[in-house]
Design an enzyme around this catalytic site. Structure first.
Site, short mmCIF file in Angstrom:
data_model
loop_
_atom_site.label_atom_id
_atom_site.label_comp_id
_atom_site.label_asym_id
_atom_site.label_seq_id
_atom_site.Cartn_x
_atom_site.Cartn_y
_atom_site.Cartn_z
CE1 TYR A 296 -13.35 3.85 -8.18
CE2 TYR A 296 -15.74 4.04 -8.19
CZ TYR A 296 -14.59 3.42 -7.74
OH TYR A 296 -14.68 2.36 -6.86
N GLY B 225 -25.06 13.54 -11.24
CA GLY B 225 -24.56 12.17 -11.49
C GLY B 225 -25.21 11.11 -10.63
CG PHE C 57 -8.73 -4.42 -1.52
CD1 PHE C 57 -10.10 -4.43 -1.37
CD2 PHE C 57 -8.01 -5.54 -1.09
CE1 PHE C 57 -10.76 -5.50 -0.79
CE2 PHE C 57 -8.66 -6.62 -0.51
CZ PHE C 57 -10.03 -6.60 -0.36
CB SER D 239 -17.49 -0.14 -8.16
OG SER D 239 -18.52 0.74 -7.81
CG ASN E 149 -18.79 7.44 0.03
OD1 ASN E 149 -17.57 7.32 0.07
ND2 ASN E 149 -19.46 7.36 -1.08
CG ASP F 177 -2.10 0.93 1.13
OD1 ASP F 177 -1.88 2.12 0.91
OD2 ASP F 177 -3.24 0.45 1.29
CE LYS G 235 -12.60 0.30 -8.78
NZ LYS G 235 -11.50 -0.40 -8.13
P1 NAD Z 1 -9.42 3.02 0.41
O1 NAD Z 1 -8.99 4.29 -0.25
O2 NAD Z 1 -9.66 3.02 1.86
O3 NAD Z 1 -8.39 1.86 0.05
C1 NAD Z 1 -7.60 1.85 -1.11
C2 NAD Z 1 -6.15 1.68 -0.68
O4 NAD Z 1 -5.31 1.63 -1.84
C3 NAD Z 1 -5.65 2.82 0.20
O5 NAD Z 1 -5.05 2.27 1.36
C4 NAD Z 1 -4.60 3.54 -0.68
O6 NAD Z 1 -3.57 4.10 0.10
C5 NAD Z 1 -4.15 2.42 -1.58
N1 NAD Z 1 -3.65 2.83 -2.91
C6 NAD Z 1 -4.24 3.68 -3.79
N2 NAD Z 1 -3.49 3.77 -4.91
C7 NAD Z 1 -2.42 2.95 -4.73
C8 NAD Z 1 -1.29 2.61 -5.52
N3 NAD Z 1 -1.13 3.14 -6.73
N4 NAD Z 1 -0.38 1.74 -5.02
C9 NAD Z 1 -0.55 1.20 -3.78
N5 NAD Z 1 -1.59 1.49 -2.99
C10 NAD Z 1 -2.51 2.35 -3.45
O7 NAD Z 1 -10.72 2.52 -0.38
P2 NAD Z 1 -11.71 1.32 -0.06
O8 NAD Z 1 -13.06 1.91 0.19
O9 NAD Z 1 -11.12 0.40 0.92
O10 NAD Z 1 -11.78 0.65 -1.51
C11 NAD Z 1 -10.98 -0.45 -1.87
C12 NAD Z 1 -11.27 -0.83 -3.30
O11 NAD Z 1 -12.67 -1.11 -3.44
C13 NAD Z 1 -10.96 0.27 -4.31
O12 NAD Z 1 -10.44 -0.33 -5.48
C14 NAD Z 1 -12.32 0.88 -4.59
O13 NAD Z 1 -12.38 1.45 -5.88
C15 NAD Z 1 -13.23 -0.35 -4.48
N6 NAD Z 1 -14.62 0.00 -4.15
C16 NAD Z 1 -14.90 0.75 -3.05
C17 NAD Z 1 -16.22 1.10 -2.77
C18 NAD Z 1 -16.56 1.97 -1.59
O14 NAD Z 1 -17.65 2.54 -1.57
N7 NAD Z 1 -15.70 2.07 -0.56
C19 NAD Z 1 -17.27 0.68 -3.60
C20 NAD Z 1 -16.94 -0.12 -4.71
C21 NAD Z 1 -15.61 -0.45 -4.97
N1 UFG Z 2 -26.00 11.35 0.06
C1 UFG Z 2 -26.55 12.45 0.67
N2 UFG Z 2 -25.72 13.31 1.34
C2 UFG Z 2 -24.38 13.10 1.46
C3 UFG Z 2 -23.81 11.96 0.83
C4 UFG Z 2 -24.65 11.10 0.13
O1 UFG Z 2 -27.76 12.67 0.59
O2 UFG Z 2 -23.68 13.93 2.07
C5 UFG Z 2 -26.88 10.40 -0.64
C6 UFG Z 2 -26.59 10.25 -2.12
O3 UFG Z 2 -27.28 11.23 -2.87
C7 UFG Z 2 -27.07 8.83 -2.39
C8 UFG Z 2 -26.78 8.10 -1.07
O4 UFG Z 2 -26.67 9.12 -0.09
O5 UFG Z 2 -28.46 8.82 -2.60
C9 UFG Z 2 -25.48 7.30 -1.09
O6 UFG Z 2 -24.42 8.13 -1.52
P1 UFG Z 2 -22.89 7.70 -1.37
O7 UFG Z 2 -22.06 8.85 -1.83
O8 UFG Z 2 -22.64 7.18 -0.01
O9 UFG Z 2 -22.79 6.46 -2.36
P2 UFG Z 2 -23.05 6.34 -3.93
O10 UFG Z 2 -24.13 5.33 -4.10
O11 UFG Z 2 -23.25 7.65 -4.55
O12 UFG Z 2 -21.66 5.77 -4.46
C10 UFG Z 2 -20.92 4.77 -3.75
C11 UFG Z 2 -19.44 5.01 -3.96
C12 UFG Z 2 -19.06 4.72 -5.38
C13 UFG Z 2 -19.49 3.35 -5.75
C14 UFG Z 2 -20.97 3.18 -5.52
C15 UFG Z 2 -21.32 1.75 -5.78
O13 UFG Z 2 -19.09 6.33 -3.64
O14 UFG Z 2 -17.67 4.79 -5.52
O15 UFG Z 2 -21.29 3.50 -4.17
O16 UFG Z 2 -22.67 1.55 -5.70
F1 UFG Z 2 -19.22 3.13 -7.04
#
Ligand code: NAD
Ligand code: UFG
Length: 346
Positions: A155, A300, A87, A131, A205, A38, A159
């Site tokens: 983004y 969006g 990840f 995602s 989020n 990481d 993916k």
């Molecule tokens: P996070 O940012 O907490 O974890 C990602 C980690 O990757 C971090 O620790 C960061 O330091 C590390 N990283 C980023 N770029 C790097 C690089 N080039 N080399 C080495 N390390 C690197 O995010 P998360 O929520 O734990 O998400 C993990 C994975 O799941 C991501 O690929 C994200 O796109 C995917 N994902 C997350 C969500 C969500 O809502 N959290 C939803 C769908 C998919």
């Molecule tokens: N929302 C609010 N206020 C806020 C934040 C969010 O009303 O301050 C609402 C959004 O409009 C949405 C819901 O809460 O209706 C969830 O929003 P999030 O931002 O928590 O999540 P999203 O569904 O928009 O997106 C998340 C991640 C994306 C991922 C997706 C997968 O951010 O990276 O889930 O379903 F791709």
């Protein structure tokens, strides 16, 4: 699995992050040996110190970037890695619109750089973090895994591109084993309250925002849109407890270690909750008020999104077990025990 040296060793890229750290803990609990790579661009090494403490096992971290091929080659030459849980990547939708090149470089370029090193080293098993964002604005809910791919931002494009690269790779060399996991909305924290989501700056989020309002770090929640065609006009999402999600990775890893080929599954609960339902549930779990104000829609955003996760049950014998109450209670425990996230201890 036994703790002996024969236990498979896996590389977890991005393993210091939110979902990665919870998955490392589950992997250690399932008997795997783990090595994390990481660059700490969005995380804190304290997460892994706490994972080691919780599991009583080492969770070693190599601080480095997946795009640094000489570092990755050295690591693979040194360690007997059998599979990679990938990840590492950037994940903020809005930022990806402003800085697309950094997203394509980190996520797509980073993945191809990593895959080249893995292929050279003969490590041909990967579990990839995709995602639900790849579906864009879905035509139907619940969303089946064969729904059209139509990402609406850079983004999501990264993916979708990585999914295609992995499919082409498996096609070119059938010895590869690849699991593509499309997460819906991961929330919650480990029930110990020791590890959780620690976003930098103001959270994008919903759940971290709500929990920071409840703990007093933020004044009120802006609810983005009250006029969607949903039960109460606010957006509906499929929130999945991060511990359930982590267990889904352990199940997917077992499958990629057992057989070659590629598969894609949705990881969600199959049930949607609105923003106002989440807010009320969080007030119940925390005993705190979460003041909110309904404002305009966020550009969006879509009205509703929830998974048909039946293929994960069929292929992995996995389904989500933890409900909204646990998601809120565990988020609150993490937030109230660590109001500044990991920063206080680093
Ligand atoms: P996070 O940012 O907490 O974890 C990602 C980690 O990757 C971090 O620790 C960061 O330091 C590390 N990283 C980023 N770029 C790097 C690089 N080039 N080399 C080495 N390390 C690197 O995010 P998360 O929520 O734990 O998400 C993990 C994975 O799941 C991501 O690929 C994200 O796109 C995917 N994902 C997350 C969500 C969500 O809502 N959290 C939803 C769908 C998919
Ligand atoms: N929302 C609010 N206020 C806020 C934040 C969010 O009303 O301050 C609402 C959004 O409009 C949405 C819901 O809460 O209706 C969830 O929003 P999030 O931002 O928590 O999540 P999203 O569904 O928009 O997106 C998340 C991640 C994306 C991922 C997706 C997968 O951010 O990276 O889930 O379903 F791709």
């Amino acid at each position: 699995m036994d703790e002996a040296h024969s236990a498979p060793k896996v590389l977890v890229t991005g393993g210091a992050g939110y979902i990665g750290s919870h998955t490392v803990l589950e992997l250690l609990g399932a008997g795997y040996r783990v090595m994390v790579l990481d660059n700490l661009s969005n995380s804190n090494a304290e997460s892994l110190r706490r994972v080691a403490e919780l599991s009583g096992k080492p969770a070693p971290l190599v601080v480095g970037d997946i795009r640094d091929q000489s570092l990755v080659r050295d690591l693979l030459a040194r360690e007997q890695i059998q599979a990679v849980l990938h990840f590492a990547g950037l994940k903020a939708v809005g930022e990806s619109v402003e800085q697309p090149l950094s997203y394509y470089d980190n996520n797509v370029g980073g993945t191809t750089a990593l895959l080249e090193c893995l292929a050279e080293a003969g490590v041909r098993a990967m579990v990839f973090s995709s995602s639900a964002t790849v579906y864009g604005d879905p035509r139907h809910v619940p969303i089946p895994v064969d729904a059209p791919i139509a990402p609406a931002n850079p983004y999501g494009q990264t993916k979708a591109m990585i999914e295609q690269i992995l499919a082409d790779l498996v096609h070119s060399d059938p010895r590869w084993a690849v699991a593509i996991l499309r997460y819906f909305n991961p929330v919650g924290a480990h029930p110990s309250g020791r590890i959780g989501e620690d976003p930098r700056g103001i959270p994008n989020n919903l759940m971290p925002y709500v929990s920071q309002v409840a703990v007093g770090r933020l004044a009120e929640l802006a609810v983005f849109g009250g006029d969607y065609p949903t039960l109460d006009g606010t957006g509906v999402r499929d929130y999945i407890h991060v511990v359930d999600l982590a267990r889904g990775h352990v199940a997917a890893l077992a499958r990629v270690l057992a057989r070659p080929g590629a598969f894609t599954v949705n990881l969600g609960t199959g049930r949607g909750y609105s923003v106002l339902e989440i807010t009320r549930a969080f007030e119940g779990a925390s005993g705190r008020q979460v003041p909110y104000r309904i404002v305009g829609r966020r550009p969006g955003d879509i009205a509703q999104c929830y998974a048909d996760a039946s293929l994960a049950l069929q292929l992995l014998d996995w389904q989500a077990e933890l409900g909204l109450e646990a998601m809120c209670a565990d988020t609150w425990r993490w937030q109230s025990d660590n109001p500044q996230g990991y920063r206080e201890t680093s």
